[in-house]
Design a protein around this motif. Structure first.
Motif, PDB file in Angstrom:
ATOM      1  N   ARG A  27      22.041 -24.265  48.477  1.00  0.00           N
ATOM      2  CA  ARG A  27      20.612 -24.129  48.175  1.00  0.00           C
ATOM      3  C   ARG A  27      20.307 -23.600  46.781  1.00  0.00           C
ATOM      4  N   SER A  28      21.301 -23.503  45.922  1.00  0.00           N
ATOM      5  CA  SER A  28      21.024 -22.995  44.571  1.00  0.00           C
ATOM      6  C   SER A  28      20.103 -23.950  43.808  1.00  0.00           C
ATOM      7  N   SER A  29      19.067 -23.374  43.198  1.00  0.00           N
ATOM      8  CA  SER A  29      18.117 -24.178  42.408  1.00  0.00           C
ATOM      9  C   SER A  29      18.504 -24.222  40.938  1.00  0.00           C
ATOM     10  N   GLY A  30      19.368 -23.283  40.526  1.00  0.00           N
ATOM     11  CA  GLY A  30      19.732 -23.173  39.114  1.00  0.00           C
ATOM     12  C   GLY A  30      18.850 -22.209  38.332  1.00  0.00           C
ATOM     13  N   ARG A  31      17.785 -21.714  38.961  1.00  0.00           N
ATOM     14  CA  ARG A  31      16.829 -20.886  38.200  1.00  0.00           C
ATOM     15  C   ARG A  31      17.459 -19.646  37.575  1.00  0.00           C
ATOM     16  N   ILE A  52      29.173 -16.339  31.814  1.00  0.00           N
ATOM     17  CA  ILE A  52      28.375 -15.784  32.918  1.00  0.00           C
ATOM     18  C   ILE A  52      28.308 -16.866  33.995  1.00  0.00           C
ATOM     19  N   SER A  53      28.913 -16.584  35.140  1.00  0.00           N
ATOM     20  CA  SER A  53      29.089 -17.601  36.179  1.00  0.00           C
ATOM     21  C   SER A  53      28.031 -17.427  37.271  1.00  0.00           C
ATOM     22  N   ALA A  54      26.871 -18.026  37.042  1.00  0.00           N
ATOM     23  CA  ALA A  54      25.778 -17.904  38.017  1.00  0.00           C
ATOM     24  C   ALA A  54      25.748 -19.098  38.969  1.00  0.00           C
ATOM     25  N   ALA A  55      26.636 -20.060  38.757  1.00  0.00           N
ATOM     26  CA  ALA A  55      26.633 -21.245  39.620  1.00  0.00           C
ATOM     27  C   ALA A  55      27.115 -20.894  41.017  1.00  0.00           C
ATOM     28  N   ALA A  56      26.547 -21.588  41.996  1.00  0.00           N
ATOM     29  CA  ALA A  56      27.016 -21.466  43.375  1.00  0.00           C
ATOM     30  C   ALA A  56      28.017 -22.605  43.584  1.00  0.00           C
ATOM     31  N   GLU A  97      35.013  -6.234  45.773  1.00  0.00           N
ATOM     32  CA  GLU A  97      36.285  -6.941  46.022  1.00  0.00           C
ATOM     33  C   GLU A  97      36.426  -8.119  45.051  1.00  0.00           C
ATOM     34  N   LYS A  98      35.324  -8.859  44.866  1.00  0.00           N
ATOM     35  CA  LYS A  98      35.370 -10.030  43.966  1.00  0.00           C
ATOM     36  C   LYS A  98      35.594  -9.594  42.521  1.00  0.00           C
ATOM     37  N   LEU A  99      34.945  -8.488  42.143  1.00  0.00           N
ATOM     38  CA  LEU A  99      35.108  -7.949  40.785  1.00  0.00           C
ATOM     39  C   LEU A  99      36.590  -7.722  40.496  1.00  0.00           C
ATOM     40  N   ALA A 145      25.638  -8.646  41.905  1.00  0.00           N
ATOM     41  CA  ALA A 145      25.613  -8.965  43.335  1.00  0.00           C
ATOM     42  C   ALA A 145      24.186  -9.199  43.777  1.00  0.00           C
ATOM     43  N   ASN A 146      24.011 -10.262  44.563  1.00  0.00           N
ATOM     44  CA  ASN A 146      22.669 -10.464  45.128  1.00  0.00           C
ATOM     45  C   ASN A 146      22.761 -10.848  46.591  1.00  0.00           C
ATOM     46  N   GLN A 147      21.807 -10.291  47.341  1.00  0.00           N
ATOM     47  CA  GLN A 147      21.695 -10.601  48.759  1.00  0.00           C
ATOM     48  C   GLN A 147      21.108 -12.003  48.871  1.00  0.00           C
ATOM     49  N   PHE A 157      18.540 -17.416  46.622  1.00  0.00           N
ATOM     50  CA  PHE A 157      18.466 -18.850  46.325  1.00  0.00           C
ATOM     51  C   PHE A 157      17.025 -19.325  46.208  1.00  0.00           C
ATOM     52  N   GLU A 158      16.816 -20.334  45.425  1.00  0.00           N
ATOM     53  CA  GLU A 158      15.573 -21.124  45.363  1.00  0.00           C
ATOM     54  C   GLU A 158      14.352 -20.366  44.836  1.00  0.00           C
ATOM     55  N   CYS A 159      14.156 -19.109  45.238  1.00  0.00           N
ATOM     56  CA  CYS A 159      12.891 -18.431  44.915  1.00  0.00           C
ATOM     57  C   CYS A 159      12.846 -17.957  43.449  1.00  0.00           C
ATOM     58  N   ASP A 203      11.033 -11.056  38.747  1.00  0.00           N
ATOM     59  CA  ASP A 203      11.192 -12.457  38.367  1.00  0.00           C
ATOM     60  C   ASP A 203      12.599 -12.654  37.768  1.00  0.00           C
ATOM     61  N   LYS A 204      13.205 -13.800  38.061  1.00  0.00           N
ATOM     62  CA  LYS A 204      14.566 -14.032  37.567  1.00  0.00           C
ATOM     63  C   LYS A 204      14.655 -13.956  36.043  1.00  0.00           C
ATOM     64  N   ARG A 205      13.562 -14.283  35.351  1.00  0.00           N
ATOM     65  CA  ARG A 205      13.593 -14.196  33.884  1.00  0.00           C
ATOM     66  C   ARG A 205      13.688 -12.746  33.420  1.00  0.00           C
TER      67      ARG A 205
HETATM   68  O1  PMT Z   1      20.240 -20.930  41.590  1.00  0.00           O
HETATM   69  P1  PMT Z   1      19.222 -19.996  42.207  1.00  0.00           P
HETATM   70  O2  PMT Z   1      18.379 -20.685  43.273  1.00  0.00           O
HETATM   71  O3  PMT Z   1      18.381 -19.295  41.187  1.00  0.00           O
HETATM   72  O4  PMT Z   1      20.033 -18.866  43.011  1.00  0.00           O
HETATM   73  C1  PMT Z   1      20.776 -17.948  42.294  1.00  0.00           C
HETATM   74  C2  PMT Z   1      22.146 -17.680  42.970  1.00  0.00           C
HETATM   75  C3  PMT Z   1      21.918 -16.981  44.302  1.00  0.00           C
HETATM   76  C4  PMT Z   1      22.911 -18.977  43.184  1.00  0.00           C
HETATM   77  C5  PMT Z   1      22.932 -16.773  41.970  1.00  0.00           C
HETATM   78  O5  PMT Z   1      22.234 -15.593  41.755  1.00  0.00           O
HETATM   79  C6  PMT Z   1      24.325 -16.456  42.490  1.00  0.00           C
HETATM   80  O6  PMT Z   1      24.553 -15.546  43.276  1.00  0.00           O
HETATM   81  N1  PMT Z   1      25.347 -17.243  42.057  1.00  0.00           N
HETATM   82  C7  PMT Z   1      26.722 -17.176  42.541  1.00  0.00           C
HETATM   83  C8  PMT Z   1      26.832 -17.851  43.883  1.00  0.00           C
HETATM   84  C9  PMT Z   1      28.250 -17.844  44.412  1.00  0.00           C
HETATM   85  O7  PMT Z   1      28.875 -18.844  44.427  1.00  0.00           O
HETATM   86  O8  PMT Z   1      28.678 -16.661  44.759  1.00  0.00           O
HETATM   87  P2  PMT Z   1      30.168 -16.393  45.393  1.00  0.00           P
HETATM   88  O9  PMT Z   1      30.083 -14.994  45.858  1.00  0.00           O
HETATM   89  O10 PMT Z   1      30.520 -17.451  46.355  1.00  0.00           O
HETATM   90  O11 PMT Z   1      31.142 -16.523  44.156  1.00  0.00           O
HETATM   91  C10 PMT Z   1      31.525 -15.420  43.337  1.00  0.00           C
HETATM   92  C11 PMT Z   1      31.638 -15.842  41.888  1.00  0.00           C
HETATM   93  O12 PMT Z   1      32.716 -16.762  41.728  1.00  0.00           O
HETATM   94  C12 PMT Z   1      30.402 -16.516  41.326  1.00  0.00           C
HETATM   95  O13 PMT Z   1      30.221 -16.059  40.008  1.00  0.00           O
HETATM   96  C13 PMT Z   1      30.766 -17.992  41.364  1.00  0.00           C
HETATM   97  O14 PMT Z   1      30.111 -18.696  40.299  1.00  0.00           O
HETATM   98  C14 PMT Z   1      32.274 -17.964  41.141  1.00  0.00           C
HETATM   99  N2  PMT Z   1      33.013 -19.051  41.827  1.00  0.00           N
HETATM  100  C15 PMT Z   1      32.907 -19.231  43.168  1.00  0.00           C
HETATM  101  C16 PMT Z   1      33.636 -20.225  43.787  1.00  0.00           C
HETATM  102  C17 PMT Z   1      34.471 -21.051  42.998  1.00  0.00           C
HETATM  103  N3  PMT Z   1      35.165 -22.023  43.564  1.00  0.00           N
HETATM  104  N4  PMT Z   1      34.565 -20.851  41.690  1.00  0.00           N
HETATM  105  C18 PMT Z   1      33.853 -19.872  41.080  1.00  0.00           C
HETATM  106  O15 PMT Z   1      33.951 -19.695  39.860  1.00  0.00           O
END
Ligand code: PMT
Length: 405
Positions: free
Chosen positions: A213-217, A274-278, A338-340, A350-352, A359-361, A381-383
């Motif tokens: 459900r990631s929007s990319g915002r 900066i890895s914000a991708a889901a 743990e991920k760190l 970290a985001n809930q 996601f999305e909002c 706001d995300k910005r």
């Molecule tokens: O896109 P939006 O709608 O605005 O939503 C924002 C968000 C919720 C997607 C964003 O804030 C966010 O949390 N992004 C990371 C989502 C994620 O994949 O989290 P994770 O806990 O599964 O992964 C941990 C980290 O490892 C992340 O930085 C991820 O980019 C990275 N990862 C994960 C899996 C993978 N195979 N490779 C990675 O590099």
């Protein structure tokens, strides 16, 4: 007493035609309050919305409206005016004016002044949201931004045309604050930032995929904030429906494997990732070349694990500063820490996530964690969060003494 933020700065304020032109009158006052000396140039269309007399009274100087004004050319001609300016600020900047500036038109006084001046140029766009989103406007702004023109705003909200969206002139105080910030040294000047954003799609067959459900915002806001902080930004984007932030180089990808290749290929030329991708953790073991048919029976889809892009970078010797995200539905801090550690990151946000969360909002809330420290960033706001995150990243980068490792 601290000096005024624009003390002694000679600002040439260009006003173009649009309903927001009336706000430029207040802008003159605020610029002067900040210590600037202001001279105003109106385009012919601006003069239909506001009178030169208003600006003359507020700036304390005659207002120029035409290249062909003989008395003005005898006193302070357009070349003198171009040389006089320390800063050219155009507010509001209409879609038409941006197009003319992008193409170097010199058929009126303002266009000529911009071409003839060595002063930095800032534009504060204001227009209907569709005009703002139009590909022609975006291309013109990209051209201007690539030439070093600063783009201040616009803001989003209700518009004079009755619509709601992006394209409002920034509020006057915000505009002055951004001009002040843009003139100072910026936190990420000379720094190269790589950002990933959005979901990945893992194809099952030509018509179906596994996504999220990631929007990319969040990631797009980070890219935008990093540009505003002076960085050169590359954005690797999964499939999203968002416009590229100004000044950002965008690479579009679809799957986790494509994202891995794009990120790992670009990382060595960047100081920060900066890895914000889901990123999808799994993909179908085999994507079918033709559409899977209904069989009347249940089906099992075999999944294989995707590469972990961040973890891979965490292990490489010449890695950039690594900032991860953690999207968690429970035990936020424990899982994020743990991920760190596991991925060898410098910082994690970290985001809930869940129903209407993360996601999305438009809003989010972040908990920043690093070895030995933590800082919550309250819901916003995300910005706004992106700007705060970028500032923390800049602090960590400077604390470790520079750019690439
Ligand atoms: O896109 P939006 O709608 O605005 O939503 C924002 C968000 C919720 C997607 C964003 O804030 C966010 O949390 N992004 C990371 C989502 C994620 O994949 O989290 P994770 O806990 O599964 O992964 C941990 C980290 O490892 C992340 O930085 C991820 O980019 C990275 N990862 C994960 C899996 C993978 N195979 N490779 C990675 O590099």
């Amino acid at each position: 007493m601290s000096p005024l933020p624009l003390a002694g700065l000679r600002v040439l304020l260009g006003v173009s035609g649009g309903i927001a032109a009336y706000k430029a009158a207040e802008l003159v006052r605020r610029l002067r309050d900040a210590g600037a000396e202001v001279r105003v140039v109106l385009t012919a269309n601006a003069a239909r919305f506001v009178t030169a007399l208003t600006f003359q009274a507020l700036s304390g100087h005659p207002v120029r409206t035409s290249l062909w004004d003989e008395s003005a050319e005898a006193a302070m001609g357009h070349i003198e005016l171009a040389r006089w300016a320390d800063e050219i600020l155009i507010a509001p900047a209409s879609a038409d004016l941006l197009a003319r500036l992008a193409h170097g038109h010199a058929d009126d006084l303002l266009g000529t002044l911009v071409l003839a001046s060595a002063a930095p140029v800032s534009v504060a766009p204001a227009m209907n949201r569709q005009m703002w989103a139009n590909a022609a406007t975006r291309a013109n702004l990209d051209l201007l931004a690539a030439r070093g023109v600063r783009v201040l705003g616009p803001a989003a909200g209700s518009q004079a045309c009755g619509e709601t969206g992006e394209g409002r002139l920034l509020e006057v105080d915000d505009l002055v604050a951004r001009l002040v910030a843009a003139r100072g040294p910026r936190m990420l000047d000379g720094v190269r930032v790589l950002v990933s954003a959005g979901p990945t799609y893992e194809d099952i067959d030509p018509v179906r995929f596994i996504g999220n459900r990631s929007s990319g915002r969040m990631g797009f806001a980070i890219a935008e904030a990093a540009v505003a902080a002076g960085a050169t930004v590359t954005l690797v984007a999964g499939p999203v429906a968002l416009a590229t932030p100004l000044g950002v180089t965008r690479v579009d990808v679809r799957s986790a494997c494509e994202m891995r290749d794009a990120v790992l290929g670009a990382a060595p030329a960047h100081d920060v990732f900066i890895s914000a991708a889901a990123v999808g953790d799994y993909r179908p073991a085999q994507a079918s070349a033709s559409k899977l048919k209904k069989t009347g029976q249940s089906r099992t889809l075999e999944l294989v694990q995707n590469p972990d892009i961040l973890a891979e970078l965490g292990q490489s010797a010449a890695r950039p500063l690594l900032v991860g995200f953690a999207a968690e539905t429970d035990e936020l801090e424990r899982h994020a820490r743990e991920k760190l550690e596991l991925k060898g990151l410098d910082l994690i946000a970290a985001n809930q996530v869940g129903e209407r969360l993360g996601f999305e909002c438009a809003d989010n809330a972040l908990l920043l964690l690093w070895p030995g420290g933590r800082e919550p960033l309250a819901q916003a706001d995300k910005r706004v969060l992106a700007t705060a995150l970028v500032a923390r990243v800049a602090e960590r980068l400077h604390a470790r003494g520079g750019q690439s490792r």
